[in-house]
Design a protein around this motif. Sequence first.
Motif, PDB file in Angstrom:
ATOM      1  N   HIS A  47      -1.549   6.334 -12.653  1.00  0.00           N
ATOM      2  CA  HIS A  47      -2.144   7.052 -11.519  1.00  0.00           C
ATOM      3  C   HIS A  47      -2.580   8.472 -11.877  1.00  0.00           C
ATOM      4  CE1 HIS A  47      -1.052   3.736  -8.995  1.00  0.00           C
ATOM      5  NE2 HIS A  47       0.204   3.856  -9.351  1.00  0.00           N
ATOM      6  N   MET A  48      -2.623   8.766 -13.171  1.00  0.00           N
ATOM      7  CA  MET A  48      -2.935  10.111 -13.641  1.00  0.00           C
ATOM      8  C   MET A  48      -4.249  10.638 -13.064  1.00  0.00           C
ATOM      9  SD  MET A  48      -3.603  11.468 -17.560  1.00  0.00           S
ATOM     10  CE  MET A  48      -2.402  10.345 -18.154  1.00  0.00           C
ATOM     11  N   TYR A  49      -5.267   9.806 -13.010  1.00  0.00           N
ATOM     12  CA  TYR A  49      -6.585  10.273 -12.580  1.00  0.00           C
ATOM     13  C   TYR A  49      -6.750  10.251 -11.063  1.00  0.00           C
ATOM     14  CZ  TYR A  49      -7.346   9.928 -17.527  1.00  0.00           C
ATOM     15  OH  TYR A  49      -7.222  10.087 -18.886  1.00  0.00           O
ATOM     16  N   GLU A  50      -5.762   9.737 -10.357  1.00  0.00           N
ATOM     17  CA  GLU A  50      -5.801   9.728  -8.888  1.00  0.00           C
ATOM     18  C   GLU A  50      -5.081  10.938  -8.297  1.00  0.00           C
ATOM     19  OE1 GLU A  50      -5.003   5.616  -7.266  1.00  0.00           O
ATOM     20  OE2 GLU A  50      -4.597   5.308  -9.409  1.00  0.00           O
ATOM     21  N   LEU A  51      -4.352  11.658  -9.137  1.00  0.00           N
ATOM     22  CA  LEU A  51      -3.597  12.820  -8.676  1.00  0.00           C
ATOM     23  C   LEU A  51      -4.387  14.106  -8.895  1.00  0.00           C
ATOM     24  CD1 LEU A  51      -0.059  12.009 -10.125  1.00  0.00           C
ATOM     25  CD2 LEU A  51      -0.635  12.237  -7.708  1.00  0.00           C
ATOM     26  N   GLY A  96       0.781  -1.235   0.000  1.00  0.00           N
ATOM     27  CA  GLY A  96       0.000   0.000   0.000  1.00  0.00           C
ATOM     28  C   GLY A  96       0.810   1.280   0.000  1.00  0.00           C
ATOM     29  N   LYS A  97       2.065   1.199  -0.393  1.00  0.00           N
ATOM     30  CA  LYS A  97       2.930   2.394  -0.406  1.00  0.00           C
ATOM     31  C   LYS A  97       2.414   3.448  -1.378  1.00  0.00           C
ATOM     32  CE  LYS A  97       6.455  -0.016  -1.542  1.00  0.00           C
ATOM     33  NZ  LYS A  97       5.696  -1.265  -1.589  1.00  0.00           N
ATOM     34  N   THR A  98       1.974   3.024  -2.567  1.00  0.00           N
ATOM     35  CA  THR A  98       1.508   3.978  -3.572  1.00  0.00           C
ATOM     36  C   THR A  98       0.281   4.730  -3.081  1.00  0.00           C
ATOM     37  OG1 THR A  98       2.450   2.717  -5.396  1.00  0.00           O
ATOM     38  CG2 THR A  98       0.673   4.229  -5.944  1.00  0.00           C
ATOM     39  N   LYS A  99      -0.632   4.047  -2.426  1.00  0.00           N
ATOM     40  CA  LYS A  99      -1.825   4.716  -1.902  1.00  0.00           C
ATOM     41  C   LYS A  99      -1.432   5.781  -0.883  1.00  0.00           C
ATOM     42  CE  LYS A  99      -6.344   4.189   0.189  1.00  0.00           C
ATOM     43  NZ  LYS A  99      -6.458   5.601   0.205  1.00  0.00           N
ATOM     44  N   ILE A 100      -0.494   5.453  -0.011  1.00  0.00           N
ATOM     45  CA  ILE A 100      -0.029   6.435   0.974  1.00  0.00           C
ATOM     46  C   ILE A 100       0.626   7.619   0.270  1.00  0.00           C
ATOM     47  CG2 ILE A 100       1.678   6.826   2.802  1.00  0.00           C
ATOM     48  CD1 ILE A 100       1.000   3.969   3.792  1.00  0.00           C
ATOM     49  N   LEU A 101       1.437   7.338  -0.746  1.00  0.00           N
ATOM     50  CA  LEU A 101       2.112   8.400  -1.506  1.00  0.00           C
ATOM     51  C   LEU A 101       1.083   9.300  -2.194  1.00  0.00           C
ATOM     52  CD1 LEU A 101       5.174   9.000  -1.994  1.00  0.00           C
ATOM     53  CD2 LEU A 101       4.912   7.869  -4.193  1.00  0.00           C
ATOM     54  N   LEU A 102       0.076   8.702  -2.839  1.00  0.00           N
ATOM     55  CA  LEU A 102      -0.960   9.475  -3.520  1.00  0.00           C
ATOM     56  C   LEU A 102      -1.767  10.314  -2.525  1.00  0.00           C
ATOM     57  CD1 LEU A 102      -2.191   6.776  -6.048  1.00  0.00           C
ATOM     58  CD2 LEU A 102      -1.029   8.910  -6.629  1.00  0.00           C
ATOM     59  N   ASP A 103      -2.134   9.726  -1.386  1.00  0.00           N
ATOM     60  CA  ASP A 103      -2.871  10.474  -0.367  1.00  0.00           C
ATOM     61  C   ASP A 103      -2.046  11.651   0.139  1.00  0.00           C
ATOM     62  OD1 ASP A 103      -4.972   8.704  -0.614  1.00  0.00           O
ATOM     63  OD2 ASP A 103      -4.532   7.602   1.230  1.00  0.00           O
ATOM     64  N   LYS A 104      -0.756  11.410   0.344  1.00  0.00           N
ATOM     65  CA  LYS A 104       0.133  12.463   0.852  1.00  0.00           C
ATOM     66  C   LYS A 104       0.249  13.613  -0.151  1.00  0.00           C
ATOM     67  CE  LYS A 104       4.674  13.119   2.994  1.00  0.00           C
ATOM     68  NZ  LYS A 104       4.198  13.944   4.082  1.00  0.00           N
ATOM     69  N   VAL A 105       0.503  13.291  -1.416  1.00  0.00           N
ATOM     70  CA  VAL A 105       0.665  14.347  -2.415  1.00  0.00           C
ATOM     71  C   VAL A 105      -0.638  15.128  -2.589  1.00  0.00           C
ATOM     72  CG1 VAL A 105       0.183  12.975  -4.503  1.00  0.00           C
ATOM     73  CG2 VAL A 105       1.666  14.937  -4.673  1.00  0.00           C
ATOM     74  N   ASN A 106      -1.773  14.445  -2.590  1.00  0.00           N
ATOM     75  CA  ASN A 106      -3.047  15.133  -2.781  1.00  0.00           C
ATOM     76  C   ASN A 106      -3.429  15.997  -1.588  1.00  0.00           C
ATOM     77  OD1 ASN A 106      -3.615  14.296  -5.422  1.00  0.00           O
ATOM     78  ND2 ASN A 106      -4.433  12.355  -4.708  1.00  0.00           N
ATOM     79  N   SER A 107      -3.022  15.626  -0.387  1.00  0.00           N
ATOM     80  CA  SER A 107      -3.306  16.483   0.768  1.00  0.00           C
ATOM     81  C   SER A 107      -2.298  17.627   0.856  1.00  0.00           C
ATOM     82  CB  SER A 107      -3.326  15.672   2.059  1.00  0.00           C
ATOM     83  OG  SER A 107      -2.059  15.150   2.351  1.00  0.00           O
ATOM     84  N   LYS A 137      -3.210  19.780 -10.085  1.00  0.00           N
ATOM     85  CA  LYS A 137      -2.117  20.734  -9.886  1.00  0.00           C
ATOM     86  C   LYS A 137      -0.754  20.035  -9.800  1.00  0.00           C
ATOM     87  CE  LYS A 137      -5.010  24.028  -7.464  1.00  0.00           C
ATOM     88  NZ  LYS A 137      -5.326  24.609  -6.161  1.00  0.00           N
ATOM     89  N   VAL A 138      -0.773  18.709  -9.685  1.00  0.00           N
ATOM     90  CA  VAL A 138       0.458  17.928  -9.578  1.00  0.00           C
ATOM     91  C   VAL A 138       0.910  17.550 -10.986  1.00  0.00           C
ATOM     92  CG1 VAL A 138       1.497  15.811  -8.687  1.00  0.00           C
ATOM     93  CG2 VAL A 138      -0.233  17.009  -7.335  1.00  0.00           C
ATOM     94  N   ARG A 139       2.170  17.797 -11.280  1.00  0.00           N
ATOM     95  CA  ARG A 139       2.707  17.421 -12.589  1.00  0.00           C
ATOM     96  C   ARG A 139       3.207  15.979 -12.530  1.00  0.00           C
ATOM     97  NH1 ARG A 139       7.912  19.622 -15.808  1.00  0.00           N
ATOM     98  NH2 ARG A 139       7.590  18.352 -17.655  1.00  0.00           N
ATOM     99  N   LEU A 140       2.566  15.101 -13.301  1.00  0.00           N
ATOM    100  CA  LEU A 140       2.961  13.693 -13.381  1.00  0.00           C
ATOM    101  C   LEU A 140       3.925  13.511 -14.540  1.00  0.00           C
ATOM    102  CD1 LEU A 140       2.628  10.636 -12.698  1.00  0.00           C
ATOM    103  CD2 LEU A 140       0.683  10.635 -14.271  1.00  0.00           C
ATOM    104  N   ILE A 141       5.061  12.870 -14.253  1.00  0.00           N
ATOM    105  CA  ILE A 141       6.046  12.583 -15.307  1.00  0.00           C
ATOM    106  C   ILE A 141       6.293  11.081 -15.334  1.00  0.00           C
ATOM    107  CG2 ILE A 141       8.420  12.921 -16.100  1.00  0.00           C
ATOM    108  CD1 ILE A 141       8.374  15.653 -14.680  1.00  0.00           C
TER     109      ILE A 141
END
Length: 139
Positions: free
Chosen positions: A41-45, A12-23, A48-52
């Motif tokens: 994960h484009m639609y989960e971000l 579940g590391k990615t979920k934690i990372l996504l939650d952290k960046v979005n908050s 305002k976050v630039r996905l590369i």
Amino acid sequence: MVQLIVGKKGKGKTKILLDKVNSEIMNILGNVVYLDKSTSHMYELNNKVRLINVKDYGIENSDEFIGFVSGIISQDHDLQQMYFDSFLDVAHLRDKDMMPTLKRLESLSETFKVDFILSVSMDESELPEEAKSMIAVSL
């Protein structure tokens, strides 16, 4: 600052990372970049976050990865945070010593005031001793 989110694959590391960046995007004034090995994960971000997608840039080793990160920093003076999902893969460090790359990221962080948050697919017990002080979350 360099922070690690560690745990075996599938914990579940990615979920934690996504939650952290979005908050975090709601609370900071600067820009945020999210590096990943795909655009899945484009639609989960937050938009305002630039996905590369790092795979699009032909990076073949950890030195090229650090050069890539340095290039991103040089082009955005408002950059405040960078998130690296699947760090060992995007930085080409799987089965290699990650400490030289982590030290270079620490140096970049101090010099340019950019925080790095990395997901690392390793158990805490497998990490080098020097890296354990960087752990923010262990799963």
